[in-house]
Design a protein around this motif. Sequence first.
Motif, PDB file in Angstrom:
ATOM      1  N   SER A  47       0.827  -1.198   0.000  1.00  0.00           N
ATOM      2  CA  SER A  47       0.000   0.000   0.000  1.00  0.00           C
ATOM      3  C   SER A  47       0.866   1.254   0.000  1.00  0.00           C
ATOM      4  CB  SER A  47      -0.895  -0.003   1.230  1.00  0.00           C
ATOM      5  OG  SER A  47      -0.114   0.195   2.397  1.00  0.00           O
ATOM      6  N   SER A  48       0.216   2.393  -0.144  1.00  0.00           N
ATOM      7  CA  SER A  48       0.964   3.652  -0.113  1.00  0.00           C
ATOM      8  C   SER A  48       1.616   3.857   1.246  1.00  0.00           C
ATOM      9  CB  SER A  48       0.022   4.818  -0.432  1.00  0.00           C
ATOM     10  OG  SER A  48      -1.059   4.843   0.491  1.00  0.00           O
ATOM     11  N   GLY A  49       1.041   3.256   2.275  1.00  0.00           N
ATOM     12  CA  GLY A  49       1.610   3.374   3.616  1.00  0.00           C
ATOM     13  C   GLY A  49       2.633   2.312   3.957  1.00  0.00           C
ATOM     14  N   GLY A  50       2.888   1.407   3.013  1.00  0.00           N
ATOM     15  CA  GLY A  50       3.929   0.413   3.218  1.00  0.00           C
ATOM     16  C   GLY A  50       3.461  -0.939   3.734  1.00  0.00           C
ATOM     17  N   ARG A  51       2.155  -1.138   3.826  1.00  0.00           N
ATOM     18  CA  ARG A  51       1.657  -2.435   4.286  1.00  0.00           C
ATOM     19  C   ARG A  51       1.715  -3.429   3.133  1.00  0.00           C
ATOM     20  NH1 ARG A  51      -3.700  -2.837   7.830  1.00  0.00           N
ATOM     21  NH2 ARG A  51      -2.225  -1.799   9.219  1.00  0.00           N
ATOM     22  N   ALA A  52       2.292  -4.591   3.393  1.00  0.00           N
ATOM     23  CA  ALA A  52       2.526  -5.580   2.351  1.00  0.00           C
ATOM     24  C   ALA A  52       1.684  -6.833   2.566  1.00  0.00           C
ATOM     25  CB  ALA A  52       4.005  -5.968   2.302  1.00  0.00           C
ATOM     26  N   ASN A  53       1.372  -7.496   1.463  1.00  0.00           N
ATOM     27  CA  ASN A  53       0.740  -8.810   1.538  1.00  0.00           C
ATOM     28  C   ASN A  53       1.250  -9.666   0.397  1.00  0.00           C
ATOM     29  OD1 ASN A  53      -0.874  -7.093  -0.221  1.00  0.00           O
ATOM     30  ND2 ASN A  53      -2.330  -8.782  -0.320  1.00  0.00           N
ATOM     31  N   TYR A  54       1.154 -10.994   0.590  1.00  0.00           N
ATOM     32  CA  TYR A  54       1.772 -11.939  -0.332  1.00  0.00           C
ATOM     33  C   TYR A  54       0.862 -13.137  -0.583  1.00  0.00           C
ATOM     34  CZ  TYR A  54       5.946  -9.430   1.234  1.00  0.00           C
ATOM     35  OH  TYR A  54       6.856  -8.454   1.546  1.00  0.00           O
ATOM     36  N   THR A  70      10.094 -10.416  -0.734  1.00  0.00           N
ATOM     37  CA  THR A  70       9.801  -9.191   0.005  1.00  0.00           C
ATOM     38  C   THR A  70       9.536  -8.060  -0.972  1.00  0.00           C
ATOM     39  OG1 THR A  70      11.254  -9.874   1.822  1.00  0.00           O
ATOM     40  CG2 THR A  70      10.624  -7.547   1.727  1.00  0.00           C
ATOM     41  N   ILE A  71       8.385  -7.419  -0.836  1.00  0.00           N
ATOM     42  CA  ILE A  71       8.070  -6.254  -1.648  1.00  0.00           C
ATOM     43  C   ILE A  71       8.375  -4.999  -0.839  1.00  0.00           C
ATOM     44  CG2 ILE A  71       5.642  -6.196  -0.912  1.00  0.00           C
ATOM     45  CD1 ILE A  71       4.930  -5.273  -3.774  1.00  0.00           C
ATOM     46  N   SER A  72       8.912  -3.990  -1.519  1.00  0.00           N
ATOM     47  CA  SER A  72       9.213  -2.724  -0.853  1.00  0.00           C
ATOM     48  C   SER A  72       9.064  -1.605  -1.871  1.00  0.00           C
ATOM     49  CB  SER A  72      10.623  -2.738  -0.257  1.00  0.00           C
ATOM     50  OG  SER A  72      11.601  -2.915  -1.271  1.00  0.00           O
ATOM     51  N   ARG A  73       9.075  -0.381  -1.375  1.00  0.00           N
ATOM     52  CA  ARG A  73       8.931   0.761  -2.269  1.00  0.00           C
ATOM     53  C   ARG A  73       9.794   1.912  -1.799  1.00  0.00           C
ATOM     54  NH1 ARG A  73       2.877   1.996  -2.501  1.00  0.00           N
ATOM     55  NH2 ARG A  73       3.524   3.831  -3.680  1.00  0.00           N
ATOM     56  N   ASP A  74      10.216   2.719  -2.762  1.00  0.00           N
ATOM     57  CA  ASP A  74      10.986   3.934  -2.492  1.00  0.00           C
ATOM     58  C   ASP A  74      10.254   5.066  -3.199  1.00  0.00           C
ATOM     59  OD1 ASP A  74      12.767   6.069  -2.385  1.00  0.00           O
ATOM     60  OD2 ASP A  74      14.532   4.799  -2.642  1.00  0.00           O
ATOM     61  N   LEU A 126      10.898  -6.103  -5.792  1.00  0.00           N
ATOM     62  CA  LEU A 126      10.520  -7.428  -5.325  1.00  0.00           C
ATOM     63  C   LEU A 126      11.811  -8.216  -5.140  1.00  0.00           C
ATOM     64  CD1 LEU A 126       8.097  -9.258  -4.631  1.00  0.00           C
ATOM     65  CD2 LEU A 126       8.331 -10.228  -6.939  1.00  0.00           C
ATOM     66  N   GLN A 127      12.190  -8.402  -3.880  1.00  0.00           N
ATOM     67  CA  GLN A 127      13.353  -9.215  -3.555  1.00  0.00           C
ATOM     68  C   GLN A 127      12.898 -10.660  -3.475  1.00  0.00           C
ATOM     69  OE1 GLN A 127      16.690  -8.354  -3.094  1.00  0.00           O
ATOM     70  NE2 GLN A 127      16.997 -10.569  -3.021  1.00  0.00           N
ATOM     71  N   MET A 128      13.504 -11.507  -4.281  1.00  0.00           N
ATOM     72  CA  MET A 128      13.105 -12.908  -4.355  1.00  0.00           C
ATOM     73  C   MET A 128      14.284 -13.779  -3.930  1.00  0.00           C
ATOM     74  SD  MET A 128      10.968 -12.861  -7.943  1.00  0.00           S
ATOM     75  CE  MET A 128      12.441 -12.622  -8.938  1.00  0.00           C
ATOM     76  N   ASN A 129      14.103 -14.526  -2.866  1.00  0.00           N
ATOM     77  CA  ASN A 129      15.138 -15.414  -2.340  1.00  0.00           C
ATOM     78  C   ASN A 129      14.669 -16.862  -2.400  1.00  0.00           C
ATOM     79  OD1 ASN A 129      16.696 -13.118  -1.638  1.00  0.00           O
ATOM     80  ND2 ASN A 129      15.692 -12.981   0.357  1.00  0.00           N
ATOM     81  N   SER A 142       2.409 -18.925  -1.467  1.00  0.00           N
ATOM     82  CA  SER A 142       3.529 -19.687  -2.025  1.00  0.00           C
ATOM     83  C   SER A 142       4.855 -18.936  -1.978  1.00  0.00           C
ATOM     84  CB  SER A 142       3.221 -20.106  -3.465  1.00  0.00           C
ATOM     85  OG  SER A 142       3.004 -18.963  -4.270  1.00  0.00           O
ATOM     86  N   VAL A 143       4.816 -17.621  -1.739  1.00  0.00           N
ATOM     87  CA  VAL A 143       6.070 -16.861  -1.709  1.00  0.00           C
ATOM     88  C   VAL A 143       6.362 -16.254  -0.338  1.00  0.00           C
ATOM     89  CG1 VAL A 143       5.745 -16.306  -4.147  1.00  0.00           C
ATOM     90  CG2 VAL A 143       5.165 -14.588  -2.409  1.00  0.00           C
ATOM     91  N   LYS A 144       5.443 -16.396   0.589  1.00  0.00           N
ATOM     92  CA  LYS A 144       5.673 -15.844   1.928  1.00  0.00           C
ATOM     93  C   LYS A 144       6.962 -16.390   2.515  1.00  0.00           C
ATOM     94  CE  LYS A 144       0.925 -14.842   3.325  1.00  0.00           C
ATOM     95  NZ  LYS A 144      -0.212 -15.247   4.188  1.00  0.00           N
TER      96      LYS A 144
END
Length: 115
Positions: A52-59, A68-72, A80-83, A62-64
């Motif tokens: 979200s615009s406030g930084g709340r993430a959901n997944y 990791t999703i993030s924004r600047d 999208l950091q994928m490990n 299968s990828v949890k």
Amino acid sequence: QVQLVESGGGLVQPGGSLRLSCVVSGNSFSIAFMRWYRQAPGKEREFVAGISSGGRANYVDSVKSRFTISRDNAKNTVYLQMNVLKPEDTAVYYCNAYITNMNYWGKGTLVTVSS
């Protein structure tokens, strides 16, 4: 006109990592709900992660714990950091922006997980 450009895809071995980026043009990024989707060969496009615009993430389940999703907001960019990548993560990954009731899409970036 809002444009989205993804980058960062490529070929990686199972267990490896990649970071996808999506740059969004225009002045509305800070209020946008951003999402990553993917489409594997022969399958429908599926939701992967959202922020979200406030930084709340959901997944998607299968990828949890692996992605990791993030924004600047200063760079109009979502990541999208994928490990611990798995062969089943192979797909074209698409960036999506939802801004004032409109959906915008990038052209996608291919991620291939294979040994």
